[in-house]
Scaffold this motif. Structure first.
Motif, short mmCIF file in Angstrom:
data_model
loop_
_atom_site.label_atom_id
_atom_site.label_comp_id
_atom_site.label_asym_id
_atom_site.label_seq_id
_atom_site.Cartn_x
_atom_site.Cartn_y
_atom_site.Cartn_z
N ALA A 1 29.31 33.24 19.86
CA ALA A 1 29.73 31.91 19.43
C ALA A 1 31.02 31.50 20.14
O ALA A 1 31.91 32.32 20.38
N VAL A 2 31.11 30.21 20.48
CA VAL A 2 32.31 29.66 21.09
C VAL A 2 32.61 28.31 20.43
O VAL A 2 31.75 27.70 19.79
N LEU A 3 33.83 27.85 20.61
CA LEU A 3 34.23 26.56 20.06
C LEU A 3 33.43 25.45 20.74
O LEU A 3 33.35 25.37 21.96
N ALA A 4 32.86 24.54 19.91
CA ALA A 4 32.03 23.46 20.46
C ALA A 4 32.47 22.09 19.98
O ALA A 4 32.08 21.08 20.59
N PHE B 1 42.10 19.54 9.93
CA PHE B 1 41.34 19.75 11.16
C PHE B 1 40.06 20.49 10.83
O PHE B 1 39.97 21.21 9.83
N ALA B 2 39.06 20.28 11.68
CA ALA B 2 37.76 20.94 11.52
C ALA B 2 37.30 21.43 12.89
O ALA B 2 37.29 20.67 13.85
N LEU B 3 36.92 22.69 12.96
CA LEU B 3 36.44 23.29 14.19
C LEU B 3 34.98 23.70 14.00
O LEU B 3 34.64 24.34 13.00
N THR B 4 34.13 23.34 14.94
CA THR B 4 32.71 23.68 14.88
C THR B 4 32.37 24.60 16.06
O THR B 4 32.79 24.33 17.19
N ASP B 5 31.63 25.67 15.78
CA ASP B 5 31.26 26.57 16.88
C ASP B 5 29.85 26.26 17.37
O ASP B 5 29.14 25.40 16.83
N SER B 6 29.44 26.96 18.40
CA SER B 6 28.16 26.70 19.05
C SER B 6 26.97 27.07 18.18
O SER B 6 25.84 26.70 18.48
N ALA B 7 27.22 27.78 17.08
CA ALA B 7 26.16 28.11 16.13
C ALA B 7 26.08 27.07 15.01
O ALA B 7 25.27 27.23 14.09
#
Length: 272
Positions: free
Chosen positions: A156-159, A75-81
């Motif tokens: 930053a939040v999860l995006a 899995f890969a999670l990208t934040d708002s930054a």
């Protein structure tokens, strides 16, 4: 160009052999210009509207089914930054990676065995921790923990969230799945930092479609790319049933492959 009707294509020497016939059609007298087009295979699941969390807990189960020399992303999670956080299987084992090239040590994980995992990601605290264990007694052990620290971000939040790949690109109508995972995923759930559930993905519901419903919050459905196999045995199946129709809750996994293909996405060369 020649249009043919294929009657029988089995090459078994015990059978009738290949049978085809030319169809009388004006297209047989036409010449069309073709072009080389590539096949881009590999399946994954994309959550296009994940909950905007600054701290989160992701849980589920995974079962690798093929060891490869290249990376396979769980899995890969990208934040708002724009920072990306991944759990990746490689030749040395399971690795956590984060922004600026940060990576944990690798821990070996055997294939063809289920593991339940828990990922805690605190974007504002700068901490990431992944733990996993066997769902039942396993004489080979199989538990482990990985941790990674990174520079915190106050807002930053999860995006973005992708399962079974590090990301998905696009070339025309083709989806390009990067670092696809060969294996099964099940029981995927996302909670906030206080442990309140905000999303849960059900591979059983709408299994004939590309949609993976969010049965918790309802606002973060998943969309599969290249149709991974659904309604396959999950981590809790221990001989209670043989078919998904008998106990669908036990066949709650999806099997992803790096050679899955639903639509090659080729452009049309000619029509008749």
């Amino acid at each position: 160009m020649e249009l043919r009707r294929l009657i029988h294509a089995d090459q078994n020497p015990q059978g009738p052999g290949r049978k085809e016939e030319v169809v009388d059609h004006p297209v047989n007298r036409e010449v069309f210009r073709g072009e080389e087009q590539h096949i881009r295979a590999g399946s994954c699941m994309v959550v296009e509207t994940p909950p905007p969390l600054g701290e989160m807990v992701l849980t589920g189960a995974f079962r690798p089914t093929l060891a490869k020399a290249g990376p396979q992303t769980l899995f890969a999670l990208t934040d708002s930054a724009g920072r990306v956080f991944r759990a990746t299987l490689g030749p040395e084992g399971l690795v956590l990676s984060g922004p600026d090239g940060a990576a944990s040590k690798a821990v070996p994980v055997p294939v063809n065995q289920w593991r339940r995992f828990r990922l805690h990601l605190d974007l504002r605290g700068g901490a990431m921790r992944l733990s996993w264990e066997s769902p039942r007694f396993n004489p080979l052990g199989g538990g482990g923990t990985l941790s990674l620290a990174f520079d915190p971000s106050g807002d930053a939040v999860l995006a973005g969230l992708v399962f079974a790949a590090s990301g998905v690109g696009c070339a025309g109508r083709q989806s390009i799945v990067h670092d696809p995972f060969n294996g099964r995923l099940a029981d995927l759930r996302l909670s906030d930092g206080a442990g309140r559930p905000v999303a849960a993905w059900d591979f059983v519901a709408e299994a004939a479609s590309e949609i993976v419903p969010d049965v918790a919050g309802g606002n973060a459905p998943g969309r599969t790319i290249n149709r991974p196999t659904r309604l396959v045995a999950g981590p809790d199946l221990e001989g209670q049933a043989r078919w998904a129709t008998d106990a669908p809750g036990l066949f709650n996994a999806a099997h992803f492959h790096d050679d899955d293909l639903a639509d090659a996405g080729w452009t049309e060369s000619f029509a008749f």
